[in-house]
Scaffold this active site. Sequence first.
Site, PDB file in Angstrom:
ATOM      1  N   CYS A  49      27.144  22.962  46.868  1.00  0.00           N
ATOM      2  CA  CYS A  49      27.150  24.416  47.805  1.00  0.00           C
ATOM      3  C   CYS A  49      26.416  24.409  49.239  1.00  0.00           C
ATOM      4  CB  CYS A  49      26.619  25.122  46.810  1.00  0.00           C
ATOM      5  SG  CYS A  49      24.461  24.634  45.836  1.00  0.00           S
ATOM      6  N   ASP A  95      28.333  33.813  49.285  1.00  0.00           N
ATOM      7  CA  ASP A  95      28.295  33.234  47.919  1.00  0.00           C
ATOM      8  C   ASP A  95      29.756  32.059  48.008  1.00  0.00           C
ATOM      9  OD1 ASP A  95      27.183  31.625  45.573  1.00  0.00           O
ATOM     10  OD2 ASP A  95      27.695  33.952  44.605  1.00  0.00           O
ATOM     11  N   HIS A 129      29.624  29.926  45.383  1.00  0.00           N
ATOM     12  CA  HIS A 129      29.822  29.520  43.745  1.00  0.00           C
ATOM     13  C   HIS A 129      30.689  30.187  43.319  1.00  0.00           C
ATOM     14  CE1 HIS A 129      25.454  28.542  45.047  1.00  0.00           C
ATOM     15  NE2 HIS A 129      25.376  27.461  44.447  1.00  0.00           N
TER      16      HIS A 129
END
Length: 545
Positions: free
Chosen positions: A120, A323, A325
């Site tokens: 990430c 994000d 993820h």
Amino acid sequence: MSLQRALQYLWDAEPHNTDHVTPLFCLGQVYDADTSLKEVNDDTEEDGIVVPLDTSNDTSWPPDFLADVQSRIWLSYRTGFPLIPKSDGSGTIHLGKLKNMIRGGGFDPRGYTSDVGWGCMIRTSQSLLANALLFRHLGRGWRWNKGDDFVYLSEGNTESRGGESRNGGANKEQETAVSEETAVSEETIISWFLDSPDSPFSIHKFVRHGEKACSTPAGDWFGPSAAGSSIYALCNEFPDSGLKVYYNGNGGGDVYEDELLETGFPLLVLCGLRLGIDNVNPIYWDSLRQMLSLPQSVGIAGGRPFTSHYFFGFQGEQLFYLDPHQPKPAVKTTDKDTTSFHSSRIWKLHLKEMDPSMLVGFYITSEADWETFKGSLTASKEKTSSQIVHIHPSRHNIPSFDEEDEYVSIGGASDDDFVDVTKRARKVAAMTGNTGSGRSSPSILDSHLVTETRDIIESVPPRKRVDNDLTSAPVDVPKPVQKRSQSHGDWEKVEEPEEEMVEVESMKGMQDNGCSAEYGSLVDRDAEADDSTLSTETTDRDWVV
């Protein structure tokens, strides 16, 4: 996408626009939060009577703001890309990494075909770099549409549609920098980040540099320092990007002007910061928002503990981010569809929840733009409680510390070897125990070291400056040292041997590669990336973000 991740995605409902008063910011552009509610006219007419349009229940985002957000390049987890081999000497893959491999689409004993669970910080750093390149080659006014066409907004069009620059001169500089360049398209920029060993800014290249320069094995989490070092090195290896990078490998918000000007323009300025112990110290909230409101801003790669996000804007005390993820299949080099690199989904995070470790980026087009940037920092100095970026004429020309200076430095030059204490921060620390800093704080967060760090900070006289040594060296600590008794809340004086010194561990090997010790939170590398379990044991653990 695993069932757990899918359920989490559905449960994490997209925030709505419920504040129709506070302005919205996106990388230096400011938008009226209420523009989407007045699509044609502010009023409607019924039977000759003008009736105000009721907007109280509208939760949509302004279209100009949303178009800007959708135009940001978004890098995220990918599955099924060419193998990233295990690091040399790594004979086994631990259980935590094995679970991440399975979550990423399969197990390969030779290495990794997905970055799910560990990539990430690399993805958010790629996002920061990709958007800097977008500004470099297509300009701040470029807008993405689905399909092959795109919309380019001139400065005037941007203002007429609701978005205003906080500094029009900087936008003109950016437009001038790309006025004659059309060869580099959005597709070309994205191709530089595709998950292939041959792509100049691929995850493969980031991992390779992390192994070589930062001692970060494949499959391990990056911190802001490793990410900044990778961007610096990879841009130097690929001059066709048209972007130079200034990165103070020692970490912190110190920028040395003579070195920066020697680097040249257009320039990406990177600052690795740590602004607290567990969370961002509130005295830096204004400075963080100011950084994102500057027209030179290309965002922040940071996040909440154990999770990295790409922050691009804010509204009040809520930060907007993309994000990484969200696992998606890797894009082939022959695929021209860029849809999966853009998102209309907006996530929000309150400043109090933000992890203190981060990588901040600024895109500077020219020396004139640099002067504008410096002027913006100077103008905001009196408005913010504490600055997080400090510009010095040179590395060897830093003024001595006195009552009016912003900080005092203790220790060596690597990320984990010093703390800066502002006057206001010292007062807050005395009341709250939070010794957050504008540059770096110790990464080892056990209570014993936090106590020792606080003791060192409180022992430094207000008018004394202990200069950083670029190599590791002992630092004299004034004696006697005031220490808090373990058994009660009273202060007791502890006489220490006069010859005792605080030894700063040598980090020279990592400094030579432009990669300093990572700062962040203690996590088990064998655990899943989203696990948030802290441990007080340091065996087989690393301090990462």
